[in-house]
Design a protein around this motif. Structure first.
Motif, PDB file in Angstrom:
ATOM      1  N   LEU A  37       0.827  -1.203   0.000  1.00 14.12           N
ATOM      2  CA  LEU A  37       0.000   0.000   0.000  1.00 14.12           C
ATOM      3  C   LEU A  37       0.865   1.258   0.000  1.00 14.12           C
ATOM      4  N   LEU A  38       1.910   1.272   0.816  1.00 13.33           N
ATOM      5  CA  LEU A  38       2.803   2.432   0.850  1.00 13.33           C
ATOM      6  C   LEU A  38       3.457   2.681  -0.501  1.00 13.33           C
ATOM      7  N   ARG A  39       3.836   1.593  -1.163  1.00 13.49           N
ATOM      8  CA  ARG A  39       4.475   1.754  -2.467  1.00 13.49           C
ATOM      9  C   ARG A  39       3.492   2.308  -3.491  1.00 13.49           C
ATOM     10  N   LEU A  40       2.261   1.827  -3.469  1.00 11.63           N
ATOM     11  CA  LEU A  40       1.247   2.366  -4.375  1.00 11.63           C
ATOM     12  C   LEU A  40       1.063   3.857  -4.158  1.00 11.63           C
ATOM     13  N   LYS A  41       0.982   4.255  -2.883  1.00 11.66           N
ATOM     14  CA  LYS A  41       0.785   5.670  -2.574  1.00 11.66           C
ATOM     15  C   LYS A  41       1.972   6.500  -3.074  1.00 11.66           C
ATOM     16  N   SER A  42       3.165   6.015  -2.855  1.00 13.33           N
ATOM     17  CA  SER A  42       4.339   6.768  -3.280  1.00 13.33           C
ATOM     18  C   SER A  42       4.419   6.871  -4.796  1.00 13.33           C
ATOM     19  N   ASP A  43       3.779   5.936  -5.497  1.00 17.79           N
ATOM     20  CA  ASP A  43       3.764   5.966  -6.959  1.00 17.79           C
ATOM     21  C   ASP A  43       2.566   6.740  -7.515  1.00 17.79           C
ATOM     22  N   GLY A  44       1.813   7.401  -6.645  1.00 20.65           N
ATOM     23  CA  GLY A  44       0.780   8.309  -7.108  1.00 20.65           C
ATOM     24  C   GLY A  44      -0.636   7.803  -7.082  1.00 20.65           C
ATOM     25  N   VAL A  45      -0.874   6.602  -6.565  1.00 23.31           N
ATOM     26  CA  VAL A  45      -2.250   6.103  -6.467  1.00 23.31           C
ATOM     27  C   VAL A  45      -2.896   6.705  -5.214  1.00 23.31           C
ATOM     28  N   PRO A  46      -4.053   7.367  -5.334  1.00 20.58           N
ATOM     29  CA  PRO A  46      -4.692   7.977  -4.155  1.00 20.58           C
ATOM     30  C   PRO A  46      -5.329   6.912  -3.268  1.00 20.58           C
ATOM     31  N   ILE A  47      -4.664   6.622  -2.172  1.00 17.07           N
ATOM     32  CA  ILE A  47      -5.096   5.570  -1.248  1.00 17.07           C
ATOM     33  C   ILE A  47      -5.835   6.203  -0.067  1.00 17.07           C
ATOM     34  N   LEU A  48      -7.016   5.671   0.243  1.00 19.59           N
ATOM     35  CA  LEU A  48      -7.816   6.214   1.338  1.00 19.59           C
ATOM     36  C   LEU A  48      -7.731   5.413   2.625  1.00 19.59           C
ATOM     37  N   GLY A  49      -7.377   4.139   2.540  1.00 20.49           N
ATOM     38  CA  GLY A  49      -7.376   3.374   3.773  1.00 20.49           C
ATOM     39  C   GLY A  49      -6.960   1.937   3.575  1.00 20.49           C
ATOM     40  N   PHE A  50      -6.860   1.245   4.707  1.00 17.48           N
ATOM     41  CA  PHE A  50      -6.394  -0.142   4.760  1.00 17.48           C
ATOM     42  C   PHE A  50      -7.295  -0.912   5.723  1.00 17.48           C
ATOM     43  N   THR A  51      -7.550  -2.179   5.388  1.00 16.46           N
ATOM     44  CA  THR A  51      -8.462  -2.994   6.194  1.00 16.46           C
ATOM     45  C   THR A  51      -7.892  -4.379   6.438  1.00 16.46           C
ATOM     46  N   TRP A  52      -7.841  -4.783   7.707  1.00  8.85           N
ATOM     47  CA  TRP A  52      -7.642  -6.206   8.022  1.00  8.85           C
ATOM     48  C   TRP A  52      -9.021  -6.791   8.275  1.00  8.85           C
ATOM     49  N   TYR A  53      -9.339  -7.860   7.536  1.00  8.84           N
ATOM     50  CA  TYR A  53     -10.689  -8.421   7.578  1.00  8.84           C
ATOM     51  C   TYR A  53     -10.604  -9.875   8.025  1.00  8.84           C
ATOM     52  N   SER A  54     -11.136 -10.203   9.173  1.00  5.38           N
ATOM     53  CA  SER A  54     -12.116  -9.423   9.922  1.00  5.38           C
ATOM     54  C   SER A  54     -11.664  -9.241  11.365  1.00  5.38           C
ATOM     55  N   LEU A  55     -12.559  -8.638  12.157  1.00  5.89           N
ATOM     56  CA  LEU A  55     -12.247  -8.354  13.556  1.00  5.89           C
ATOM     57  C   LEU A  55     -12.002  -9.631  14.338  1.00  5.89           C
ATOM     58  N   VAL A  56     -12.902 -10.594  14.210  1.00  6.52           N
ATOM     59  CA  VAL A  56     -12.744 -11.867  14.925  1.00  6.52           C
ATOM     60  C   VAL A  56     -12.617 -12.995  13.906  1.00  6.52           C
ATOM     61  N   ASP A  57     -12.197 -14.145  14.408  1.00  4.04           N
ATOM     62  CA  ASP A  57     -12.020 -15.308  13.538  1.00  4.04           C
ATOM     63  C   ASP A  57     -13.311 -15.633  12.792  1.00  4.04           C
ATOM     64  N   GLN A  58     -13.142 -16.313  11.672  1.00  6.18           N
ATOM     65  CA  GLN A  58     -14.265 -16.697  10.829  1.00  6.18           C
ATOM     66  C   GLN A  58     -14.531 -18.198  10.975  1.00  6.18           C
ATOM     67  N   VAL A  59     -15.643 -18.643  10.421  1.00  4.57           N
ATOM     68  CA  VAL A  59     -16.022 -20.047  10.534  1.00  4.57           C
ATOM     69  C   VAL A  59     -16.402 -20.583   9.154  1.00  4.57           C
ATOM     70  N   ASP A  60     -15.756 -21.670   8.755  1.00  4.44           N
ATOM     71  CA  ASP A  60     -16.082 -22.423   7.533  1.00  4.44           C
ATOM     72  C   ASP A  60     -15.718 -21.718   6.232  1.00  4.44           C
ATOM     73  N   TRP A  61     -14.851 -20.688   6.295  1.00  3.67           N
ATOM     74  CA  TRP A  61     -14.402 -20.109   5.032  1.00  3.67           C
ATOM     75  C   TRP A  61     -13.410 -21.016   4.311  1.00  3.67           C
ATOM     76  N   ASP A  62     -12.905 -22.052   4.988  1.00  3.71           N
ATOM     77  CA  ASP A  62     -12.040 -23.016   4.313  1.00  3.71           C
ATOM     78  C   ASP A  62     -12.794 -23.785   3.235  1.00  3.71           C
ATOM     79  N   SER A  63     -14.125 -23.819   3.313  1.00  5.28           N
ATOM     80  CA  SER A  63     -14.949 -24.442   2.263  1.00  5.28           C
ATOM     81  C   SER A  63     -15.740 -23.398   1.489  1.00  5.28           C
ATOM     82  N   SER A  64     -15.361 -22.124   1.594  1.00  8.43           N
ATOM     83  CA  SER A  64     -16.119 -21.016   0.993  1.00  8.43           C
ATOM     84  C   SER A  64     -17.574 -21.022   1.474  1.00  8.43           C
ATOM     85  N   LEU A  65     -17.757 -21.414   2.726  1.00  2.68           N
ATOM     86  CA  LEU A  65     -19.062 -21.473   3.391  1.00  2.68           C
ATOM     87  C   LEU A  65     -19.985 -22.536   2.808  1.00  2.68           C
TER      88      LEU A  65
END
Length: 396
Positions: A323-351
């Motif tokens: 993300l930092l490299r993109l910003k330094s190369d001129g891409v207008p970056i608004l934010g960053f997200t770690w998804y999600s807050l708590v652990d997930q369930v059954d995404w190993d099978s795509s639900l």
């Protein structure tokens, strides 16, 4: 903005007995019981914004009928804690009375719901009307995993045109109530690598398909071969021109979701194998060059389902560096997200399988204890927040 999210998927799958079964991640992760704890965790980690949304299938009871009990309580607390919500109004599923994404009436009724939500919560300014349109259409109508569980190009085109139309009509409905609203269209950032010369044409088609949800939403004229594909699979000229004429691009921020599973080796028969080669920097640059609007990194997490913790922290550092490299190369970056807050369930099978497998991808575990990656994210926010607030990020 530094953000996280409440994993709010609720598709319908085929249960063990073959009957329809709703998979609700907010129920599986205990969010309905512990939502106050979850909001306190957001504040404790120093996070600015929260991708979240009410369960559409529970709130929209029928035409003009809504149950606002849970959203009223939840968003009152969000407002009290001064967390900025990015409200996700449809996350992979529909109310039972609307059926599935083959239903042409979905767009009209979803826009009705979006307008009603905006009237109920006029202070909300950031929305993702429909989360990951491409993935929703692909898993529901091309891969046979969710909702209508179909497997054809025609079903895929039908689903994606209904989803994109619903997204545009919902955006317009919200703007009538809240003219300052902005729309962070979270989409999976994909890339398909041909395994050899015989797979080039297949990979090219898949790489055109990955843009389709945003092309329709932003009124971007597709290549001739993609236009032929759309017409061959049920889209009419009038339907196509709806998207060219009703673009909502000026009020949008492009949300790019990136996981290690977003890149694929493609074989001549169309089969794929997951790989990680280019990374977030290269692929997001491709999307930015196509649409030229501000960008937010709207999803990522640890790519490893094993011991996880070391890999999660390394992955966080890698994504932030991209993300930092993109910003330094001129891409207008608004934010960053770690998804999600708590652990997930059954995404190993795509639900697609209701097995109860806990996937250790959260900043916190299901007991709401902060993981090492949560501590690392809190430290990253503390380190960079002052710099970003002053001059690092182009737009706020």
């Amino acid at each position: 903005m530094f953000a996280t999210g409440i994993e709010g998927s609720y598709p319908v799958i085929a249960g063990r007995d073959g009957a329809d079964q709703r998979i609700d991640e907010m129920e599986k992760t205990g969010h309905y019981l512990r939502w106050k704890d979850d909001l306190c965790l957001v504040r404790a980690l120093g996070i600015d914004a929260l991708r979240c949304g009410p369960p559409y299938y529970k709130v929209h009871l029928g035409p003009g009928r809504y149950d606002w009990e849970f959203p009223d309580a939840f968003f009152a607390e969000v407002q009290r804690l001064r967390i900025k919500p990015i409200v996700d109004l449809c996350h992979f599923g529909l109310p039972d009375w609307l059926g599935n994404f083959q239903n042409p009436e979905f767009a009209h009724f979803f826009a009705e719901y979006a307008g009603a939500f905006a009237q109920r919560f006029p202070w909300v300014e950031l929305y993702t009307p429909i989360n990951e349109i491409y993935v929703t259409a692909k898993f529901s109508a091309h891969e046979g995993l969710w909702n209508e569980r179909l497997r054809s190009d025609r079903a895929f085109v039908t689903a994606i045109k209904h989803l994109a139309k619903a997204n545009i009509l919902a955006t317009e409905a919200i703007l009538k109530v809240q003219p300052t609203a902005r729309f962070i269209q979270s989409e999976s950032s994909e890339y398909f690598h041909p395994c050899g010369p015989d797979a080039v044409n297949v990979a090219r088609h898949m790489n055109d398909m990955r843009f389709l949800a945003l092309d329709l939403t932003y009124g971007h004229d597709v290549y001739a071969r993609m236009y032929e594909f759309l017409l061959d699979n049920g889209m009419t000229r009038d339907e196509y021109h709806f998207f060219l004429d009703r673009s909502v691009k000026p009020v949008c921020i492009m949300g790019n979701d990136y996981y290690a599973t977003n890149e694929h080796i493609v074989y001549p028969d169309g089969s794929t194998f997951v790989c990680e080669m280019f990374g977030y920097y290269v692929i997001t640059q491709q999307y930015y060059d196509r649409y030229r609007i501000p960008v937010m990194h709207t999803e990522t997490n640890n790519r490893d389902a094993g011991n996880g913790e070391k890999d999660a922290r390394s992955w966080l550092e890698k994504q932030w560096s991209n993300l930092l490299r993109l910003k330094s190369d001129g891409v207008p970056i608004l934010g960053f997200t770690w998804y999600s807050l708590v652990d997930q369930v059954d995404w190993d099978s795509s639900l697609a399988v209701d097995a109860g497998n806990v996937n250790r991808y959260g900043l916190c575990d299901l007991e709401r204890r902060v993981r090492p990656v949560g501590e690392a994210y809190r430290d990253l926010i503390h380190t960079w927040k002052h710099r970003i607030s002053n001059d690092f990020i182009c737009l706020r």
